[in-house]
Write a protein that holds these residues in place. Structure first.
Motif, PDB file in Angstrom:
ATOM      1  N   LYS A   8      -2.700  -0.552 -44.058  1.00 41.96           N
ATOM      2  CA  LYS A   8      -3.693   0.382 -44.577  1.00 41.96           C
ATOM      3  C   LYS A   8      -5.053  -0.291 -44.591  1.00 41.96           C
ATOM      4  O   LYS A   8      -5.199  -1.389 -45.115  1.00 41.96           O
ATOM      5  CB  LYS A   8      -3.320   0.840 -45.992  1.00 41.96           C
ATOM      6  CG  LYS A   8      -4.373   1.773 -46.617  1.00 41.96           C
ATOM      7  CD  LYS A   8      -4.022   2.152 -48.039  1.00 41.96           C
ATOM      8  CE  LYS A   8      -5.162   2.941 -48.675  1.00 41.96           C
ATOM      9  NZ  LYS A   8      -4.885   3.299 -50.090  1.00 41.96           N
ATOM     10  N   SER A  45      -5.711   7.214 -37.581  1.00 39.55           N
ATOM     11  CA  SER A  45      -4.679   6.201 -37.338  1.00 39.55           C
ATOM     12  C   SER A  45      -4.611   5.857 -35.858  1.00 39.55           C
ATOM     13  O   SER A  45      -4.941   6.672 -34.997  1.00 39.55           O
ATOM     14  CB  SER A  45      -3.306   6.672 -37.831  1.00 39.55           C
ATOM     15  OG  SER A  45      -2.841   7.752 -37.056  1.00 39.55           O
ATOM     16  N   GLN A  58      -3.522   2.643 -40.524  1.00 45.25           N
ATOM     17  CA  GLN A  58      -3.878   3.879 -41.225  1.00 45.25           C
ATOM     18  C   GLN A  58      -5.229   3.613 -41.869  1.00 45.25           C
ATOM     19  O   GLN A  58      -5.347   2.767 -42.759  1.00 45.25           O
ATOM     20  CB  GLN A  58      -2.833   4.243 -42.270  1.00 45.25           C
ATOM     21  CG  GLN A  58      -1.511   4.693 -41.653  1.00 45.25           C
ATOM     22  CD  GLN A  58      -0.635   5.419 -42.664  1.00 45.25           C
ATOM     23  OE1 GLN A  58      -0.642   5.101 -43.847  1.00 45.25           O
ATOM     24  NE2 GLN A  58       0.111   6.396 -42.200  1.00 45.25           N
ATOM     25  N   GLY A 184      -0.361  -2.809 -49.184  1.00 41.88           N
ATOM     26  CA  GLY A 184      -0.912  -1.985 -48.113  1.00 41.88           C
ATOM     27  C   GLY A 184      -0.234  -2.218 -46.785  1.00 41.88           C
ATOM     28  O   GLY A 184      -0.781  -1.903 -45.723  1.00 41.88           O
TER      29      GLY A 184
END
Length: 204
Positions: A8, A45, A58, A184
């Motif tokens: 992330k 993404s 992401q 993450g």
């Protein structure tokens, strides 16, 4: 396409420094000259290859205006990586970096990999922040650093890949706890190393 990890990312920095344009160039390899200011967050993404490892990124592009900070703070908590962006033609966007960095480090996880990005490299004639100033700030604050152009694509892909490589280094060194929900990171496929067997080993 299969991938080993899912990371992330968040993109942070003042309004109008080119955060949304960086994400658009990275994902779609295009530039949009007219771009509305981000309201809250935007998402994108893409799967990349970093050091031979397939990673799905992401990416959360956050609003830079003060009125949305309470919304975007929650996105720091479980981010593995961040791009901290300023505009090389705007002194104020550089002066506000410490404010953004403090936000990220206070609200995010301590192992977050952060890359400082000086955007709008294509506007060299209007530059007010030198490369050396950006590099010095990055070194003083233990950040990765490079300059980009969302218009030409200069170093855009590299900014995302460099951040991923920094995260991989943290994983390999044990700095990141992969079992933490705030890391993450999601491990999608185990990296299997070939087993070394010795001849003449006892039978089970």
């Amino acid at each position: 396409m299969s991938h080993t990890y899912q990371f992330k990312y968040i993109i942070i920095g003042d309004a109008a420094v080119g955060k949304s344009c960086l994400m658009l160039n990275f994902i779609d390899k295009r530039f949009r000259a007219e771009h509305d200011l981000t309201i809250g967050v935007e998402f994108g993404s893409k799967i990349i290859d970093a050091e031979g490892i397939k990673i799905k990124l992401q990416i959360w592009d956050t609003a830079g205006s003060e009125s949305f900070k309470s919304i975007t703070r929650s996105y720091y908590r479980s981010a593995a990586g961040a791009l901290l962006v300023y505009d090389i033609t705007r002194k104020d966007s550089f002066n506000h970096l410490s404010e953004w960095l403090n936000e990220a480090r206070f609200n995010g996880n301590p192992s977050m990999a952060i890359t400082l990005v000086g955007n709008k490299y294509d506007l060299e004639d209007s530059r007010v922040i030198s490369y050396e100033e950006g590099l010095r700030y990055a070194k003083d604050n233990n950040l990765g650093f490079l300059e980009t152009s969302a218009l030409s694509g200069h170093n855009v892909n590299q900014a995302f890949v460099d951040t991923a490589q920094a995260i991989i280094e943290k994983i390999n060194s044990g700095t990141i706890d992969l079992t933490s929900q705030n890391a993450g990171i999601i491990v999608k496929e185990k990296i299997v190393k070939p087993k070394v067997t010795k001849e003449g080993c006892c039978k089970g």
